[in-house]
Design a protein around this motif. Structure first.
Motif, PDB file in Angstrom:
ATOM      1  N   ASP A  21       0.909  -1.101  -0.192  1.00  0.00           N
ATOM      2  CA  ASP A  21      -0.073  -0.110  -0.070  1.00  0.00           C
ATOM      3  C   ASP A  21       0.985   1.381   0.055  1.00  0.00           C
ATOM      4  N   ARG A  22       0.361   2.262  -0.574  1.00  0.00           N
ATOM      5  CA  ARG A  22       1.082   3.669  -0.375  1.00  0.00           C
ATOM      6  C   ARG A  22       0.789   4.460   0.649  1.00  0.00           C
ATOM      7  N   LEU A  23       1.680   5.144   1.085  1.00  0.00           N
ATOM      8  CA  LEU A  23       1.490   6.199   1.968  1.00  0.00           C
ATOM      9  C   LEU A  23       0.413   7.450   1.839  1.00  0.00           C
ATOM     10  N   GLU A  72      12.005  -0.873  11.352  1.00  0.00           N
ATOM     11  CA  GLU A  72      12.630  -0.907  10.223  1.00  0.00           C
ATOM     12  C   GLU A  72      11.638  -1.387   9.044  1.00  0.00           C
ATOM     13  N   ALA A  73      11.781  -0.925   7.990  1.00  0.00           N
ATOM     14  CA  ALA A  73      10.940  -1.117   6.713  1.00  0.00           C
ATOM     15  C   ALA A  73      11.501  -0.604   5.540  1.00  0.00           C
ATOM     16  N   SER A  74      11.317  -1.312   4.241  1.00  0.00           N
ATOM     17  CA  SER A  74      11.733  -0.760   2.992  1.00  0.00           C
ATOM     18  C   SER A  74      10.634  -0.175   2.425  1.00  0.00           C
ATOM     19  N   PHE A  75      11.086   0.925   1.663  1.00  0.00           N
ATOM     20  CA  PHE A  75       9.928   1.714   0.948  1.00  0.00           C
ATOM     21  C   PHE A  75      10.228   2.019  -0.617  1.00  0.00           C
ATOM     22  N   ASP A  76       9.537   1.729  -1.348  1.00  0.00           N
ATOM     23  CA  ASP A  76       9.541   1.967  -2.930  1.00  0.00           C
ATOM     24  C   ASP A  76       9.203   3.501  -3.073  1.00  0.00           C
ATOM     25  N   GLU A  77      10.388   4.273  -3.404  1.00  0.00           N
ATOM     26  CA  GLU A  77      10.085   5.913  -3.550  1.00  0.00           C
ATOM     27  C   GLU A  77      10.222   6.293  -4.966  1.00  0.00           C
ATOM     28  N   ALA A 122       5.003   7.083  -1.156  1.00  0.00           N
ATOM     29  CA  ALA A 122       5.771   6.075  -1.169  1.00  0.00           C
ATOM     30  C   ALA A 122       5.104   4.718  -0.860  1.00  0.00           C
ATOM     31  N   LEU A 123       5.549   3.759  -1.137  1.00  0.00           N
ATOM     32  CA  LEU A 123       4.873   2.282  -1.306  1.00  0.00           C
ATOM     33  C   LEU A 123       5.757   1.425  -0.118  1.00  0.00           C
ATOM     34  N   SER A 124       4.971   0.930   0.828  1.00  0.00           N
ATOM     35  CA  SER A 124       5.647   0.276   1.757  1.00  0.00           C
ATOM     36  C   SER A 124       5.846  -1.252   1.205  1.00  0.00           C
ATOM     37  N   VAL A 125       7.130  -1.793   1.115  1.00  0.00           N
ATOM     38  CA  VAL A 125       7.496  -2.786   0.180  1.00  0.00           C
ATOM     39  C   VAL A 125       7.339  -4.328   0.786  1.00  0.00           C
ATOM     40  N   ASP A 126       8.017  -4.293   2.272  1.00  0.00           N
ATOM     41  CA  ASP A 126       7.705  -5.375   2.970  1.00  0.00           C
ATOM     42  C   ASP A 126       7.519  -5.762   4.385  1.00  0.00           C
ATOM     43  N   ALA A 127       6.891  -4.722   4.725  1.00  0.00           N
ATOM     44  CA  ALA A 127       6.257  -4.761   6.213  1.00  0.00           C
ATOM     45  C   ALA A 127       5.018  -3.936   6.434  1.00  0.00           C
ATOM     46  N   ARG A 128       4.256  -4.341   7.421  1.00  0.00           N
ATOM     47  CA  ARG A 128       3.185  -3.430   7.999  1.00  0.00           C
ATOM     48  C   ARG A 128       3.739  -2.522   8.843  1.00  0.00           C
ATOM     49  N   VAL A 129       3.522  -1.404   8.525  1.00  0.00           N
ATOM     50  CA  VAL A 129       4.329  -0.321   9.333  1.00  0.00           C
ATOM     51  C   VAL A 129       3.210   0.797   9.964  1.00  0.00           C
TER      52      VAL A 129
END
Length: 726
Positions: A256-258, A268-273, A295-302
């Motif tokens: 999902d996107r912010l 810690e988390a990774s984001f596709d910006e 920004a897109l959350s890639v690998d974690a629920r944040v």
């Protein structure tokens, strides 16, 4: 159906919210005498000439003070006294366009190939059938072509009549209607059908070009989700974006996107910006990192703590700057727009004289000269001329946004193409604005780590950039920093603190007396200052313990950027308020000219001096840079700079990346050439066909190429600017 906001500057920041508000209300409604700002989305708009029709129709509504169409975001903004909603919607509908809700969509509207091109396909099919009939049964051919022509012409006539009622007689719809009906009247039925088909094909090409040019903005709009998941205690609730406020805690699932700007609360988390920064690889972020909406959350629920208000996220600010850019039109665009208003009536008068005078005065055949007059009518349409500049500007602005640059309109883009000198601020522009410890030296037998730990103890709790750098270096070395007390910042002395019974002092060398350091220690101080460092001295009970040299590092790609600019013939100069030794060291690394110890007024004077020689752009990030940016031919702000700098600037590097400067200048120069090419194509084709039509070498179906063909050529030429510039 619309959004209503007060016609005040503060309204702009909230224009994306779903809420409606007004300066004055009567029982919750808009007061009749209150000045309001209304916003709509427009459907059915294919080109900038359509935008002009909508603006004129809206301005003719009673009570409307100002109307502006923002072509890139397909919105209409109207300022008026009282509630003019119904009247404006009716006027625009009469002109052939539809107004819908001003809430920005989260995705591009779905397209249906058949629905969008049904009339064009029908007319093309009927024209082919009519040609076959004319070949097999010549007597019925004209009847078939006439039916075909009326099939396609009827909606155009309705649109021409609606636009005429809105006060615009000189439109392509009106010219096409007159020319096509005139061709049918004199028996040129096949040509009437072909002219209509070519015109409709040209319109579809315009729509395609406009869609391509707006693709970047549409993609940016789609980055915003419609809703957000907000934490309320232990419960989760789905809310609209307009309900989010700073301090709210929201949850974003993987993929999902912010929905808003915020601070990361997860470890810690990774984001596709990539949609915002252009970087293709996901970026790892830790707790406390600032993140931008989209920004897109890639690998974690944040979890994210919201920091932006509704309508004020990074995406909203970018969209707002894009909209503002359209109000700053290039001088050549304003000239072409004014010229086109006289051009069409002049050619229509020429067409009338060509159709009437030769038969009346020289006994020429009426049929022949009526045909030539109708041909000239098609040449009189200003569509290709009107679209020649904005098509290039819109494409260039879309490409610039992909480079991470926002340009406030065609006027700024045109000025940018002429720049020959680029003046840089130092701190926060050429450098990162984050000093780092470059060396620690002890004046005693103690280890340098001891000196650094004592300095960190004295700086505890300070927010000064140098203090933060010293504490960060101590933390990086994993030193045990003793706890000091009674921290005080004293003007002219520096920072003092008590460590047990001892007093620690940190100050600059200029705050010391000459005899407080010996000759060897002064040599050490001068050595590091000459190397471009800022030096601070640590004293314990008045005795020198050591020195710490700190330096603000160059931004990534600063050297490459300056080299690229030099290859483009752009001279670079650094203007800074820092001391000459530091300025000289930084400038030597970059191999550029420099001026140091400049106050804001001094920077303005220097910019004025440079501007006397050639056009100058000033790039900076701070409040003190704003006067110089305003005095320059063009002001460029770093995206992480102060609000005043961003408002003053004509362009902004949204990601604060200097390596976008050289591609930006290449884009501006290419755009200028593209505009000149488009104007030459538009006027050149019309001029050629004007002469050949009067001489009888070309007919109606070729004359329509002077408009539809030229329009297609200039739009396709403008689309070349959508290619990435590197």
């Amino acid at each position: 159906m619309r959004q209503v906001v007060p016609a005040t500057p503060c309204a702009d920041a909230c224009c994306a919210s779903n809420a409606s508000s007004s300066g004055d209300r009567v029982d919750g409604a808009v007061a009749p005498g209150a000045q309001q700002r209304f916003r709509w989305l427009i459907t059915g708009m294919d080109c900038p000439s359509c935008a002009r029709k909508i603006e004129v129709a809206a301005r003719r509504v009673a009570g409307v003070q100002q109307a502006q169409v923002l072509f890139s975001t397909q919105t209409l903004q109207v300022e008026a006294f009282g509630n003019v909603v119904t009247a404006v919607e009716q006027a625009i509908a009469q002109a052939g366009f539809t107004l819908t809700s001003a809430d920005r969509p989260t995705a591009a509207p779905s397209s249906n190939l058949w629905r969008e091109n049904a009339l064009l396909i029908t007319v093309a099919l009927f024209t082919a059938i009519s040609s076959l009939i004319a070949h097999l049964w010549p007597e019925a051919g004209n009847v078939a072509f006439t039916i075909t022509t009326f099939t396609g012409l009827t909606p155009i006539i309705r649109r021409a009549w609606g636009i005429l009622r809105s006060g615009q007689p000189f439109t392509i719809e009106m010219l096409m209607s007159i020319a096509t009906l005139g061709a049918l009247t004199i028996g040129a039925c096949a040509e009437a059908s072909m002219v209509l088909l070519l015109f409709m094909l040209g319109e579809r090409l315009e729509a395609f070009a406009a869609q391509r040019a707006r693709r970047g903005v549409t993609a940016l709009m789609a980055l915003k989700p419609e809703t957000a998941t907000r934490l309320h205690g232990d419960q989760q609730e789905v809310v609209a974006l307009s309900a989010l406020q700073p301090g709210d805690i929201i949850v974003i699932s993987p993929g999902d996107r912010l929905p808003a700007d915020g601070v990361l609360m997860t470890a810690e988390a990774s984001f596709d910006e990539s949609a915002l920064t252009g970087e293709s690889m996901p970026v790892a972020r830790k707790t406390g990192a600032a993140l931008m909406a989209g920004a897109l959350s890639v690998d974690a629920r944040v979890q994210l703590r919201v920091t932006s208000r509704p309508g004020e996220s990074a995406i909203d600010r970018i969209l707002q700057l894009i909209e503002e850019a359209e109000s700053h039109r290039a001088p050549v665009e304003r000239f072409i727009d004014s010229f086109s208003r006289f051009y069409t009536p002049a050619v229509m008068l020429l067409a009338l004289l060509a159709a009437v005078l030769p038969p009346l005065l020289f006994a020429q055949p009426w049929h022949e000269w009526l045909y030539k007059g109708l041909t000239l009518l098609l040449i009189g349409c200003p569509c290709a001329l009107v679209i020649s500049v904005p098509a290039s500007i819109t494409s260039a602005l879309a490409t610039a946004s992909r480079l991470g640059v926002l340009i406030k309109g065609g006027a700024a883009l045109e000025q940018l193409s002429k720049i020959r000198t680029l003046a840089f601020d130092k701190t926060g522009t050429l450098t990162a604005g984050q000093p780092e410890v470059s060396t620690v030296e002890s004046f005693t037998e103690a280890q340098t780590d001891v000196t650094l730990a004592l300095a960190a103890a004295a700086e505890q709790g300070s927010s000064h950039p140098l203090a933060r750098a010293i504490m960060a270096e101590a933390q990086a070395r994993k030193l045990a920093v003793p706890v000091a007390q009674n921290h005080r910042a004293q003007a002219g002395l520096g920072v003092t603190a008590l460590l047990g019974q001892s007093q620690l002092t940190i100050c600059s060398p200029s705050g010391l007396k000459a005899d407080q350091l010996n000759a060897k220690q002064w040599v050490q101080v001068r050595h590091w200052e000459n190397a471009g460092n800022t030096v601070v001295i640590l004293l314990q009970d008045g005795q020198p313990e050591g020195l710490i040299a700190l330096r603000d590092r160059l931004r990534d790609n600063a050297r490459e950027t300056v080299a690229e600019l030099q290859a483009l013939g752009i001279e670079s100069v650094m203007l800074t308020g820092d001391n000459p030794r530091t300025a000289e060291a930084i400038a030597a690394e970059l191999k550029i000219d420099w001026r140091a110890s400049l106050l804001p007024a001094d920077k303005v004077s220097e910019i004025k001096r440079l501007s006397q020689q050639q056009p100058v752009a000033m790039i900076g990030d701070g409040i003190n840079d704003s006067p110089a940016m305003k005095a320059a031919t063009l002001g460029i702000a770093m995206g992480n700079g102060s609000d005043i700098a961003l408002e003053t600037a004509d362009a902004a590097l949204t990601h604060s990346r200097l390596n976008a400067l050289a591609p930006l200048i290449r884009l501006a120069r290419k755009t200028r050439r593209n505009v000149l090419q488009n104007i030459s194509i538009a006027l050149g084709l019309k001029g050629v066909f004007l002469v050949t039509s009067l001489l009888g070498f070309t007919g109606l179906w070729l004359a329509v190429l002077a408009d539809s063909g030229a329009t297609a050529l200039v739009t396709l030429n403008a689309l070349r600017l959508l290619r990435q510039i590197r």
